[in-house]
Design a protein around this motif. Structure first.
Motif, PDB file in Angstrom:
ATOM      1  N   CYS A 129      35.772  53.144  83.827  1.00  0.00           N
ATOM      2  CA  CYS A 129      37.189  52.950  84.149  1.00  0.00           C
ATOM      3  C   CYS A 129      37.664  53.963  85.184  1.00  0.00           C
ATOM      4  CB  CYS A 129      38.038  53.053  82.878  1.00  0.00           C
ATOM      5  SG  CYS A 129      39.756  52.531  83.088  1.00  0.00           S
ATOM      6  N   TYR A 130      36.897  55.024  85.403  1.00  0.00           N
ATOM      7  CA  TYR A 130      37.298  56.014  86.381  1.00  0.00           C
ATOM      8  C   TYR A 130      36.781  55.675  87.771  1.00  0.00           C
ATOM      9  CZ  TYR A 130      38.850  58.715  82.404  1.00  0.00           C
ATOM     10  OH  TYR A 130      39.507  59.114  81.277  1.00  0.00           O
ATOM     11  N   ASN A 131      36.089  54.551  87.904  1.00  0.00           N
ATOM     12  CA  ASN A 131      35.692  54.046  89.206  1.00  0.00           C
ATOM     13  C   ASN A 131      36.869  53.289  89.818  1.00  0.00           C
ATOM     14  OD1 ASN A 131      34.633  51.481  90.735  1.00  0.00           O
ATOM     15  ND2 ASN A 131      33.111  53.110  91.022  1.00  0.00           N
ATOM     16  N   ALA A 132      37.097  53.449  91.144  1.00  0.00           N
ATOM     17  CA  ALA A 132      38.279  52.867  91.791  1.00  0.00           C
ATOM     18  C   ALA A 132      38.326  51.353  91.626  1.00  0.00           C
ATOM     19  CB  ALA A 132      38.302  53.248  93.267  1.00  0.00           C
ATOM     20  N   ASN A 133      37.211  50.686  91.871  1.00  0.00           N
ATOM     21  CA  ASN A 133      37.183  49.229  91.760  1.00  0.00           C
ATOM     22  C   ASN A 133      37.393  48.763  90.319  1.00  0.00           C
ATOM     23  OD1 ASN A 133      36.744  48.856  94.515  1.00  0.00           O
ATOM     24  ND2 ASN A 133      34.535  49.099  94.283  1.00  0.00           N
ATOM     25  N   GLU A 150      41.602  54.651  95.367  1.00  0.00           N
ATOM     26  CA  GLU A 150      42.104  53.867  94.239  1.00  0.00           C
ATOM     27  C   GLU A 150      43.331  53.057  94.647  1.00  0.00           C
ATOM     28  OE1 GLU A 150      42.781  56.420  90.940  1.00  0.00           O
ATOM     29  OE2 GLU A 150      40.651  56.971  90.698  1.00  0.00           O
ATOM     30  N   ALA A 151      44.170  53.640  95.496  1.00  0.00           N
ATOM     31  CA  ALA A 151      45.365  52.924  95.953  1.00  0.00           C
ATOM     32  C   ALA A 151      44.977  51.676  96.743  1.00  0.00           C
ATOM     33  CB  ALA A 151      46.231  53.846  96.801  1.00  0.00           C
ATOM     34  N   GLY A 196      45.784  42.772  94.830  1.00  0.00           N
ATOM     35  CA  GLY A 196      47.134  42.223  94.752  1.00  0.00           C
ATOM     36  C   GLY A 196      48.117  43.002  93.923  1.00  0.00           C
ATOM     37  N   VAL A 197      47.788  44.222  93.519  1.00  0.00           N
ATOM     38  CA  VAL A 197      48.731  45.053  92.759  1.00  0.00           C
ATOM     39  C   VAL A 197      49.622  45.767  93.775  1.00  0.00           C
ATOM     40  CG1 VAL A 197      49.004  46.892  91.061  1.00  0.00           C
ATOM     41  CG2 VAL A 197      47.062  45.331  90.905  1.00  0.00           C
ATOM     42  N   ILE A 198      50.752  45.162  94.086  1.00  0.00           N
ATOM     43  CA  ILE A 198      51.675  45.667  95.101  1.00  0.00           C
ATOM     44  C   ILE A 198      52.947  46.143  94.418  1.00  0.00           C
ATOM     45  CG2 ILE A 198      52.863  45.173  97.268  1.00  0.00           C
ATOM     46  CD1 ILE A 198      49.846  44.856  97.464  1.00  0.00           C
ATOM     47  N   LEU A 237      47.273  63.950  98.149  1.00  0.00           N
ATOM     48  CA  LEU A 237      48.651  63.507  98.347  1.00  0.00           C
ATOM     49  C   LEU A 237      48.836  62.790  99.682  1.00  0.00           C
ATOM     50  CD1 LEU A 237      51.595  63.382  97.456  1.00  0.00           C
ATOM     51  CD2 LEU A 237      51.931  65.666  98.423  1.00  0.00           C
ATOM     52  N   ARG A 238      48.222  63.307 100.723  1.00  0.00           N
ATOM     53  CA  ARG A 238      48.399  62.707 102.053  1.00  0.00           C
ATOM     54  C   ARG A 238      47.881  61.267 102.074  1.00  0.00           C
ATOM     55  NH1 ARG A 238      46.170  65.181 107.824  1.00  0.00           N
ATOM     56  NH2 ARG A 238      46.968  63.473 109.139  1.00  0.00           N
ATOM     57  N   GLY A 239      46.715  61.047 101.449  1.00  0.00           N
ATOM     58  CA  GLY A 239      46.155  59.700 101.401  1.00  0.00           C
ATOM     59  C   GLY A 239      47.042  58.730 100.637  1.00  0.00           C
ATOM     60  N   LEU A 240      47.619  59.186  99.522  1.00  0.00           N
ATOM     61  CA  LEU A 240      48.517  58.340  98.742  1.00  0.00           C
ATOM     62  C   LEU A 240      49.775  57.986  99.539  1.00  0.00           C
ATOM     63  CD1 LEU A 240      48.293  60.057  95.228  1.00  0.00           C
ATOM     64  CD2 LEU A 240      47.410  57.805  95.845  1.00  0.00           C
ATOM     65  N   ARG A 241      50.304  58.951 100.249  1.00  0.00           N
ATOM     66  CA  ARG A 241      51.502  58.702 101.057  1.00  0.00           C
ATOM     67  C   ARG A 241      51.202  57.713 102.180  1.00  0.00           C
ATOM     68  NH1 ARG A 241      55.810  62.210 100.904  1.00  0.00           N
ATOM     69  NH2 ARG A 241      56.070  61.932 103.156  1.00  0.00           N
ATOM     70  N   GLU A 242      50.018  57.791 102.762  1.00  0.00           N
ATOM     71  CA  GLU A 242      49.639  56.857 103.821  1.00  0.00           C
ATOM     72  C   GLU A 242      49.471  55.442 103.257  1.00  0.00           C
ATOM     73  OE1 GLU A 242      46.133  58.429 105.548  1.00  0.00           O
ATOM     74  OE2 GLU A 242      47.171  59.982 106.714  1.00  0.00           O
ATOM     75  N   ALA A 243      48.857  55.336 102.087  1.00  0.00           N
ATOM     76  CA  ALA A 243      48.608  54.020 101.498  1.00  0.00           C
ATOM     77  C   ALA A 243      49.905  53.306 101.122  1.00  0.00           C
ATOM     78  CB  ALA A 243      47.708  54.160 100.269  1.00  0.00           C
ATOM     79  N   PHE A 244      50.931  54.078 100.701  1.00  0.00           N
ATOM     80  CA  PHE A 244      52.181  53.470 100.239  1.00  0.00           C
ATOM     81  C   PHE A 244      53.350  53.830 101.151  1.00  0.00           C
ATOM     82  CE2 PHE A 244      49.774  54.089  96.183  1.00  0.00           C
ATOM     83  CZ  PHE A 244      49.557  52.745  95.923  1.00  0.00           C
TER      84      PHE A 244
END
Length: 476
Positions: free
Chosen positions: A108-112, A143-144, A151-153, A182-189
């Motif tokens: 469950c800790y794998n991104a996919n 993960e994002a 489709g989890v938007i 944090l930077r990657g999460l901000r870019e993804a969303f």
């Protein structure tokens, strides 16, 4: 020009249809519909679209939130506050692991795997009624992106920013890892991100603020043309603020007193009626005549192309209702909150030179005022008490009519602060609220059958499918 170039050239949407599109949030509907269609790529896109629209009718406004915060911030407490206030359900890694307890939970800790389990949970329908808020999911950009691919938007991504001093005291491995991801999460969303600075606010205050933000849906369509009604008592600075906003956002400033004077001198039937009312002392202008003057300007081509900001109208609920019934009603209602005593002082201090016509403020430190005290007088147009009493007698009913669609701004502070609040109000999405005038109800008994009516297309479903059942889709 070849046919392809002619077809590829974008066609502007006519201004006549903009208000209908905004009212029913059609931009947002087709944005989400196209997003899910491209992600899911169903074999039967027509059946998918039909079922997706039926699903959107019931679940379109369900909030879907992702919470991003430093490791020393208790995200679960904030999620529980949102759950209590609006019924939204928190989802954690433990919840996803519990979906298949017999399997090795380390996967469950794998991104996919996280994305697939999240998709499985959402497609089961258990969160369709409540909505969801992800706590500690996703933890990084990989993960994002995995969540987005299935489709989890989210509708909102809330990033809690703690004071720098508090962050510096928590320099550990978790904090360093959080800063890296944090930077990657901000870019993804980036398209959904909402930053909230915690400051000195308590967790309960943060929760209430987040609840208010979650109730506002982001606008995905083309840029809105502002149609603003700026309401405030005489002396609140409404006209100078409207002039500033019109220059700032390239809008047309429509001041009712100014367009009334213009209409009075025009050689038209309306102008003749206005001049007749003006000569009859004490006779007030009817609401029907006022709305005709307003419509003449805000339905002009310039106002339809640029947008507008209206001042001096409406003054009563009846006038507000007439304004709402025009083809392009206001999509922003802003009320300037100033006490009557402050307005009276401002109006008494606002005087003009009877010789030059220049305006002056006695409360300012202008040295030129003392040299011409004998030439100053209160502006003849400022019938102070009558205007203030009229506003005071109608504002409560206007606010009751506008309800959640109105934004109230404190206009007692310095002009610079009021301008900033006004700009901030316009930059945020419009409040998500019921329309001020509900659509008329139709009595089924009054509907008559016309033999020339189109037949019910559902009767042809069996013919089209030739006995093949339509595939059933599940939606996130």
């Amino acid at each position: 020009m070849c046919n392809y170039e002619r077809a590829a050239k974008p066609r502007p949407i006519l201004s006549d249809f903009v208000s209908y599109i905004e009212k029913h949030k059609l931009y947002e509907l087709f944005y989400e519909l196209l997003t899910q269609l491209l992600i899911q790529q169903p074999e039967n896109p027509v059946a998918f679209i039909k079922q997706c629209i039926q699903h959107a009718i019931r679940k379109r406004d369900i909030p879907r939130v992702i919470l991003i915060a430093p490791p020393n911030f208790d995200k679960m407490i904030l999620a529980k506050i949102l759950q209590k206030e609006i019924g939204i359900r928190p989802v954690t890694l433990e919840d996803l692991s519990a979906l298949s307890p017999a399997e090795d939970t380390c996967h469950c800790y794998n991104a996919n795997e996280i994305a697939m389990r999240m998709k499985r949970m959402l497609m089961s329908g258990i969160l369709h009624e409540s909505g969801w808020i992800l706590v500690d999911i996703p933890r990084n950009k990989k993960e994002a992106q995995a969540l987005q691919r299935v489709g989890v938007i989210p509708t909102h991504v809330i990033h809690i920013i703690l004071p720098s001093a508090e962050n510096e005291t928590q320099k550990n491995s978790k904090q360093r890892n959080y800063k890296r991801t944090l930077r990657g999460l901000r870019e993804a969303f980036a398209n959904h991100l909402i930053e909230i600075e915690a400051g000195t606010r308590t967790i309960q205050e943060l929760g209430k603020y987040c609840v208010a933000l979650v109730k506002i849906r982001k606008y995905y369509g083309k840029p809105l043309f502002f149609r603003i009604v700026l309401i405030g008592p005489p002396g609140s600075g409404r006209r100078s603020l409207a002039k500033y906003i019109s220059e700032r956002f390239n809008l047309v400033h429509v001041d009712f007193n100014h367009i009334l004077e213009q209409a009075c001198v025009q050689e038209t039937a309306l102008g003749e009626v206005l001049r007749l009312c003006k000569h009859r002392c004490g006779q007030k202008l009817k609401s029907e005549a006022k709305i005709q003057i307003v419509k003449q300007h805000i339905l002009s081509s310039e106002c339809l192309k640029k947008g507008w900001i209206l001042t001096g109208y409406p003054k009563t609920v009846e006038e507000f209702k007439l304004l709402d019934m025009i083809f392009t009603p206001p999509n922003r209602v802003i009320i300037l909150e100033v006490d009557i005593k402050t307005c009276r002082e401002r109006l008494l201090n606002r005087q003009y030179n009877i010789i030059t016509g220049s305006k002056h403020n006695l409360a300012s430190s202008d040295s030129s005022i003392t040299d011409q005290d004998d030439k100053l007088n209160v502006h003849l147009k400022d019938d102070i008490e009558q205007d203030l009493q009229e506003y005071e007698g109608n504002i409560e009913a206007i606010m009751q009519y506008a309800k959640e669609t109105a934004c109230v701004i404190n206009a007692r502070d310095e002009r610079k602060c009021v301008k900033e609040r006004l700009e901030a109000c316009l930059m945020q999405p419009a409040p998500s609220a019921k329309p001020r005038i509900p659509p008329p109800t139709i009595d089924p008994m009054e509907i008559e059958f016309d033999p020339d009516d189109e037949p019910d297309l559902r009767s042809f479903d069996d013919i089209r499918t030739r006995g093949t059942p339509e595939p059933k889709y599940s939606f996130i």
